[in-house]
Motif scaffolding. Structure first.
Motif, PDB file in Angstrom:
ATOM      1  N   MET A   1     -13.350  16.787  31.598  1.00  9.40           N
ATOM      2  CA  MET A   1     -11.968  16.946  31.977  1.00  9.40           C
ATOM      3  C   MET A   1     -11.163  17.304  30.727  1.00  9.40           C
ATOM      4  N   ARG A   2     -10.266  18.225  30.885  1.00 13.41           N
ATOM      5  CA  ARG A   2      -9.420  18.620  29.760  1.00 13.41           C
ATOM      6  C   ARG A   2      -8.535  17.452  29.314  1.00 13.41           C
ATOM      7  N   THR A   5      -5.288  17.189  31.171  1.00 12.42           N
ATOM      8  CA  THR A   5      -5.414  16.642  32.522  1.00 12.42           C
ATOM      9  C   THR A   5      -5.454  15.128  32.469  1.00 12.42           C
ATOM     10  N   LEU A   6      -6.250  14.598  31.568  1.00 11.83           N
ATOM     11  CA  LEU A   6      -6.351  13.146  31.428  1.00 11.83           C
ATOM     12  C   LEU A   6      -5.004  12.542  31.046  1.00 11.83           C
ATOM     13  N   ALA A  35      -6.848  22.510  39.254  1.00  7.32           N
ATOM     14  CA  ALA A  35      -8.195  22.190  38.763  1.00  7.32           C
ATOM     15  C   ALA A  35      -9.246  23.031  39.489  1.00  7.32           C
ATOM     16  N   GLU A  39     -13.593  20.329  37.480  1.00  2.28           N
ATOM     17  CA  GLU A  39     -12.570  19.402  37.012  1.00  2.28           C
ATOM     18  C   GLU A  39     -12.020  18.601  38.195  1.00  2.28           C
ATOM     19  N   GLU A  42     -14.154  15.691  38.580  1.00  2.00           N
ATOM     20  CA  GLU A  42     -13.873  14.712  37.522  1.00  2.00           C
ATOM     21  C   GLU A  42     -12.585  13.946  37.812  1.00  2.00           C
ATOM     22  N   ILE A  43     -11.582  14.649  38.317  1.00  2.78           N
ATOM     23  CA  ILE A  43     -10.322  13.993  38.681  1.00  2.78           C
ATOM     24  C   ILE A  43     -10.572  12.990  39.801  1.00  2.78           C
ATOM     25  N   TRP A  46     -12.184   9.994  38.365  1.00  4.12           N
ATOM     26  CA  TRP A  46     -11.216   9.234  37.571  1.00  4.12           C
ATOM     27  C   TRP A  46     -10.316   8.409  38.489  1.00  4.12           C
TER      28      TRP A  46
END
Length: 66
Positions: A1-2, A5-6, A35, A39, A42-43, A46
């Motif tokens: 993840m960029r 973004t985090l 995204a 990604e 990944e989001i 998260w």
């Protein structure tokens, strides 16, 4: 993840804890909508891992996202 973004997701969680949901959505929504599929996954992970960071979302069924 960029990293950007985090940072956006963490900031949205912080704003949500402060009952500033509109601001949280203004930060998180564009990041989520832009995204790519990788990604996006990944989001999703998260969000599942941090569901307790958001008020009212720490009940057992909250990890059952579609």
């Amino acid at each position: 993840m960029r990293p950007s973004t985090l940072r956006a997701l963490n900031r949205a969680a912080e704003l949500t804890r402060q009952n500033r949901l509109t601001e949280a959505m203004l930060i998180a929504e564009p990041v989520i909508l832009t995204a790519d599929e990788y990604e996006g996954e990944e989001i999703r992970r998260w969000l599942l891992d941090h569901v307790a960071d958001f008020p009212g979302e720490n009940h057992p069924d909250s990890k059952e996202l579609p």
